[in-house]
Design a protein around this motif. Structure first.
Motif, short mmCIF file in Angstrom:
data_model
loop_
_atom_site.label_atom_id
_atom_site.label_comp_id
_atom_site.label_asym_id
_atom_site.label_seq_id
_atom_site.Cartn_x
_atom_site.Cartn_y
_atom_site.Cartn_z
N ILE A 148 -5.31 -0.02 6.40
CA ILE A 148 -4.78 1.33 6.52
C ILE A 148 -5.77 2.29 7.16
O ILE A 148 -5.41 3.10 8.02
N THR A 168 -1.62 5.66 -11.96
CA THR A 168 -0.69 4.90 -11.13
C THR A 168 0.50 4.34 -11.90
O THR A 168 1.56 4.14 -11.32
N LEU A 197 -6.82 -2.37 1.83
CA LEU A 197 -6.26 -1.18 2.49
C LEU A 197 -7.34 -0.44 3.27
O LEU A 197 -7.04 0.30 4.22
N HIS A 250 -2.65 5.15 -3.51
CA HIS A 250 -1.79 4.07 -3.01
C HIS A 250 -1.14 3.29 -4.16
O HIS A 250 0.01 2.86 -4.04
N VAL A 298 -2.08 -3.98 -4.93
CA VAL A 298 -2.60 -2.86 -4.15
C VAL A 298 -4.07 -3.18 -3.90
O VAL A 298 -4.95 -2.85 -4.70
N TYR A 323 0.81 -1.22 0.00
CA TYR A 323 0.00 0.00 0.00
C TYR A 323 0.84 1.28 0.00
O TYR A 323 0.29 2.36 -0.21
N THR A 324 2.15 1.16 0.27
CA THR A 324 3.00 2.35 0.36
C THR A 324 4.29 2.12 -0.43
O THR A 324 4.66 0.98 -0.74
#
Length: 290
Positions: free
Chosen positions: A73, A130, A69, A90, A65, A48-49
């Motif tokens: 998260i 992304t 999350l 993300h 991903v 996620y990071t």
């Protein structure tokens, strides 16, 4: 999207590898399954990071991903409230932090079900914002038309069948699927439909092991299991689950670490040193030059 750009490492914690490996591709993942079997199983974890991606990337073939999350998260009760904005932010971070794995971004609930055209608008946005290689969506027979529509327009799709978390309300919970003959037949039909529609791979979650083995052997695309079988063409877990970040995890998770206890111990030591004024010490403060 490359991570070979130059950063001022005195002000940034991001440290891209200076000589990155060649990134895997969707066709390379597809080619791992030959004559119905994958000799070298696919390794997939969630990320996620950017920093998490940097750590996981050298060991994985695929980074997901995931819309998990939302829970991991953001502390949401399910994945249903996850938005395209969340996934885009993300997803971009994970792509920036990786150089080897195929990065796949989940399409959140409500972003693809209405029509193939709706799905294309959402998927194309995720890919453009992304730099990911593919998107993932949940559903089998009902999503076959959409999968075909996206695949024919240059968007690689990983499908997700079996236990589908976005349908938790319809399923009545997160229990294992495929216990009845009727449900087994539905999951088999879903798996065949997504393969025929052009999905390049499938996640098979939370199903009875004999069913997982049968599906893996019967469809030509790689099947990545989670709570399924070691016989699958690969495996995926939520990284925080396998690292021991949470007290409660699904039955199918194996903990490979105890990160929560390590963090707790480290923070306890930090708090104690702040309170007794032993931190910061001489090594962590700046003194004027004499």
């Amino acid at each position: 999207m490359s991570t070979t750009f130059t950063l001022d490492t005195s002000t940034s914690r991001a440290n891209p590898t200076p000589a990155p490996m060649k990134r895997l591709t969707v066709p390379a993942i597809q080619r791992r399954k030959v004559d119905g079997r994958t000799a070298d199983p696919l390794v997939m974890l969630t990320a996620y990071t950017a920093r998490q991606a940097q750590i996981l990337d050298p060991h994985c073939d695929l980074l997901l991903v995931g819309d998990s999350l939302g829970q991991v998260i953001y502390g949401l009760p399910s994945t249903l409230a996850v938005t395209l904005d969340m996934m885009a932010a993300h997803g971009a971070a994970v792509v920036r932090g990786s150089y080897h794995s195929v990065v796949i971004v989940d399409m959140p609930f409500g972003s693809y079900e209405a029509s193939p055209q709706h799905a294309f608008a959402s998927a194309s946005r995720l890919m453009a914002e992304t730099g990911c290689a593919a998107v993932k969506l949940e559903g089998g027979v009902a999503m076959a038309e959409t999968i075909a529509f996206l695949s024919q327009r240059g968007i690689p799709v990983m499908a997700h069948v079996g236990l589908t978390p976005q349908a938790v309300n319809a399923l009545g919970g997160y229990g294992a699927r495929g216990k009845s003959e009727e449900e087994q037949a539905k999951i088999i039909a879903d798996a065949r439909a997504i393969a025929d529609a052009g999905a390049f791979a499938a996640v098979l979650e939370g199903v009875m092991e004999p069913l997982a083995i049968g599906i893996t052997d019967s469809i030509p695309i790689p099947v990545i299991g989670i709570g399924a079988s070691a016989h699958c063409d690969g495996q995926v877990l939520v990284t925080e689950d396998m690292l021991g970040m949470f007290d409660r995890v699904p039955r199918f998770v194996k903990r490979y670490g105890n990160a929560a206890d390590m963090i707790d111990e480290s923070v306890q030591r930090y708090a104690a040193e702040v309170r007794d004024r032993s931190f910061p010490s001489e090594e962590q403060v700046y003194q004027p030059k004499k």
